[in-house]
Enzyme design. Structure first.
Site, mmCIF file in Angstrom:
data_model
loop_
_atom_site.group_PDB
_atom_site.id
_atom_site.type_symbol
_atom_site.label_atom_id
_atom_site.label_comp_id
_atom_site.label_asym_id
_atom_site.label_seq_id
_atom_site.Cartn_x
_atom_site.Cartn_y
_atom_site.Cartn_z
ATOM 1 C CD GLU A 158 -2.759 -1.266 2.200
ATOM 2 O OE1 GLU A 158 -3.060 -0.111 3.194
ATOM 3 O OE2 GLU A 158 -2.896 -1.772 2.944
ATOM 4 C CD GLU A 266 -3.961 -7.610 2.417
ATOM 5 O OE1 GLU A 266 -5.292 -7.107 2.428
ATOM 6 O OE2 GLU A 266 -3.326 -8.087 2.415
HETATM 7 O O1 G3I Z 1 -2.868 -9.764 18.978
HETATM 8 C C1 G3I Z 1 -2.614 -9.062 19.564
HETATM 9 C C2 G3I Z 1 -2.838 -8.650 20.977
HETATM 10 O O2 G3I Z 1 -2.304 -10.067 21.641
HETATM 11 C C3 G3I Z 1 -3.324 -7.418 21.683
HETATM 12 O O3 G3I Z 1 -3.393 -7.950 23.221
HETATM 13 C C4 G3I Z 1 -3.784 -6.682 21.173
HETATM 14 C C5 G3I Z 1 -3.942 -5.168 21.416
HETATM 15 O O4 G3I Z 1 -3.348 -4.894 20.671
HETATM 16 O O5 G3I Z 1 -3.398 -6.277 19.305
HETATM 17 C C6 G3I Z 1 -3.862 -8.226 18.875
HETATM 18 O O6 G3I Z 1 -3.004 -7.072 17.802
HETATM 19 C C7 G3I Z 1 -4.061 -7.338 16.655
HETATM 20 C C8 G3I Z 1 -3.641 -8.088 15.563
HETATM 21 O O7 G3I Z 1 -4.699 -7.702 14.529
HETATM 22 C C9 G3I Z 1 -4.663 -9.097 15.737
HETATM 23 O O8 G3I Z 1 -5.776 -9.710 16.003
HETATM 24 C C10 G3I Z 1 -3.442 -5.870 16.695
HETATM 25 O O9 G3I Z 1 -3.489 -4.675 17.394
HETATM 26 C C11 G3I Z 1 -4.639 -4.998 15.127
HETATM 27 O O10 G3I Z 1 -4.073 -3.953 14.975
HETATM 28 C C12 G3I Z 1 -4.260 -6.458 13.999
HETATM 29 O O11 G3I Z 1 -5.347 -5.592 12.857
HETATM 30 C C13 G3I Z 1 -4.618 -6.202 11.662
HETATM 31 C C14 G3I Z 1 -4.615 -5.413 11.285
HETATM 32 O O12 G3I Z 1 -4.215 -5.746 9.525
HETATM 33 C C15 G3I Z 1 -3.593 -4.174 11.712
HETATM 34 O O13 G3I Z 1 -1.955 -5.013 11.253
HETATM 35 C C16 G3I Z 1 -5.768 -7.368 10.816
HETATM 36 O O14 G3I Z 1 -6.431 -8.362 11.997
HETATM 37 C C17 G3I Z 1 -5.480 -7.928 9.847
HETATM 38 O O15 G3I Z 1 -6.509 -7.982 9.127
HETATM 39 C C18 G3I Z 1 -5.009 -6.701 8.834
HETATM 40 O O16 G3I Z 1 -5.154 -6.752 7.679
HETATM 41 C C19 G3I Z 1 -4.862 -5.666 6.930
HETATM 42 C C20 G3I Z 1 -4.025 -6.197 5.826
HETATM 43 O O17 G3I Z 1 -2.522 -6.644 6.412
HETATM 44 C C21 G3I Z 1 -3.459 -5.366 4.464
HETATM 45 N N1 G3I Z 1 -4.516 -4.641 3.751
HETATM 46 C C22 G3I Z 1 -5.757 -4.303 4.827
HETATM 47 C C23 G3I Z 1 -6.453 -5.186 5.664
HETATM 48 C C24 G3I Z 1 -7.000 -5.462 6.621
HETATM 49 O O18 G3I Z 1 -6.621 -4.409 7.636
#
Ligand code: G3I
Length: 354
Positions: A158, A266
């Protein structure tokens, strides 16, 4: 210790798997015949999280219905490089180890993403040269560590804005490393692993023609100057009725015509984008099936050398990021329901290849 627990889980699973195979059944527990792992002529994958790999039902499903996995979160820079003094490889080592036992490909997501920058990096007080050196070391250390275990990487995710001529986002990488940061990172990744496949990944590339053109201009420039790039990832966060089939085909063929691999990286399919339905009705399921059939049938007819694969952005409906992102819990965008049951679309995919 965790790893040993996995070995036990996978041993039990393997025995179960062998039993099913000996009894001549397909992937028994999901009633799919033969399977999403063996029937498609290209890898079908799923985004997973480390915690999923502690769950027998996920492991069983991946063993039978997956050829590839992407880490939904844990292979990004912010979880891995959260501490400036050391990269934490623990979780990713476990993921690639379990993937090896499951005999599924690992696609690395993502080396550089402006939304996955560790906090300390945003407030980095060193020079730009020191920052660039940190990034070079990170990219080379990560890619070389997983050489032979991670087949491919979203090297940059991105990088382009959605509007106003689709300039490069003004990320910390661009600010501190210059507009040519993308080629630097692709070169570093190639230096670290001569065989790993290097992708540029982005969203709405089948819907936003000017953004796609910006990506393709980058790819054309890389190809012309001999900068390593193997493919483009279309995230494919789509709806049952958007973008149009024609736009998806036109955009995909623009990538294929350049000799690049295409990864639908995705995939999720919103069937209730207007939130009008509070249950997964037969009508919504038909929307899902029709769209899935179009996507997989179109993709399977691309030149074989272009087919990197299709990755669902989650295994089952309640895994989806979309429910929170759109604040709509009534969305069912993935191939398996919340009880790990395959939707009818799963057998439709398999039947495309029989
Ligand atoms: O695992 C931690 C946990 O230990 C912690 O307590 C909690 C609170 O902060 O966070 C948890 O991690 C979260 C993670 O997902 C796993 O659930 C992160 O906060 C959260 O930000 C993360 O969100 C992911 C997001 O990308 C940001 O990385 C989403 O699952 C994921 O579906 C999303 O995927 C993105 C692709 O990478 C890029 N394209 C868009 C897509 C959707 O946004």
């Amino acid at each position: 210790m965790i790893h040993h627990k996995h070995s036990l889980l996978l041993l039990i699973l393997s025995l179960f798997f062998v039993t099913c195979k000996d009894s001549g059944t397909g992937s028994e527990e999901t009633d799919l015949e033969p399977s999403l792992r063996n029937s498609p002529t290209f890898p079908v994958g799923y985004a997973i999280q480390r915690t999923h790999l502690d769950d027998f039902q996920y492991l069983q499903l991946l063993r039978n219905e997956a050829s590839s996995i992407s880490a939904e979160y844990e292979m990004k820079m912010n979880p891995m490089y959260n501490n400036q003094n050391a990269v934490d490889y623990g979780i990713v080592d476990q993921i690639v180890g379990i993937a090896d036992e499951l005999e599924v490909r690992v696609h690395g997501h993502a080396l550089l993403w402006h939304s996955a920058v560790p906090g300390w990096m945003n407030s980095f007080s060193g020079t730009d040269a020191e920052f660039e050196s940190l990034i070079e070391d990170y990219v080379k250390d990560v890619v070389s560590r997983y050489r032979g275990q991670v087949a491919s990487w979203d090297v940059v995710n991105e990088a382009f804005e959605d509007g106003s001529g689709n300039p490069l986002r003004n990320s910390v990488f661009r600010q501190k490393m210059g507009d040519d940061y993308i080629e630097k990172v692709f070169r570093w990744a190639r230096e670290a692993d001569p065989d790993v496949l290097l992708f540029y990944n982005d969203y709405n590339l089948a819907a936003n023609g000017s953004k796609l053109d910006a990506v393709l201009d980058l790819a054309d420039d890389f190809i012309a100057r001999g900068i390593p790039i193997d493919g483009i990832g279309f995230q494919m966060h789509i709806s049952y009725n958007w973008p149009s089939e024609q736009n998806i085909m036109l955009a995909t063929n623009k990538v294929v015509s350049r000799g690049l691999q295409i990864h639908y990286s995705e995939l999720d399919i919103r069937v209730n984008p207007d939130g009008a339905s509070d249950s997964y009705t037969p009508e919504l399921d038909q929307r899902f099936t029709d769209r899935t059939e179009f996507i997989f049938n179109f993709y399977k007819n691309l030149p074989e050398e272009s087919q990197f694969g299709i990755t669902w952005w989650g295994v089952k409906d309640d895994d989806t990021w979309l429910r929170d992102f759109w604040d709509n819990q009534n969305e069912w965008p993935l191939l398996f329901d919340s009880e790990f049951n395959p939707k009818p679309a799963a057998q439709v995919i398999i039947d495309l290849f029989e």
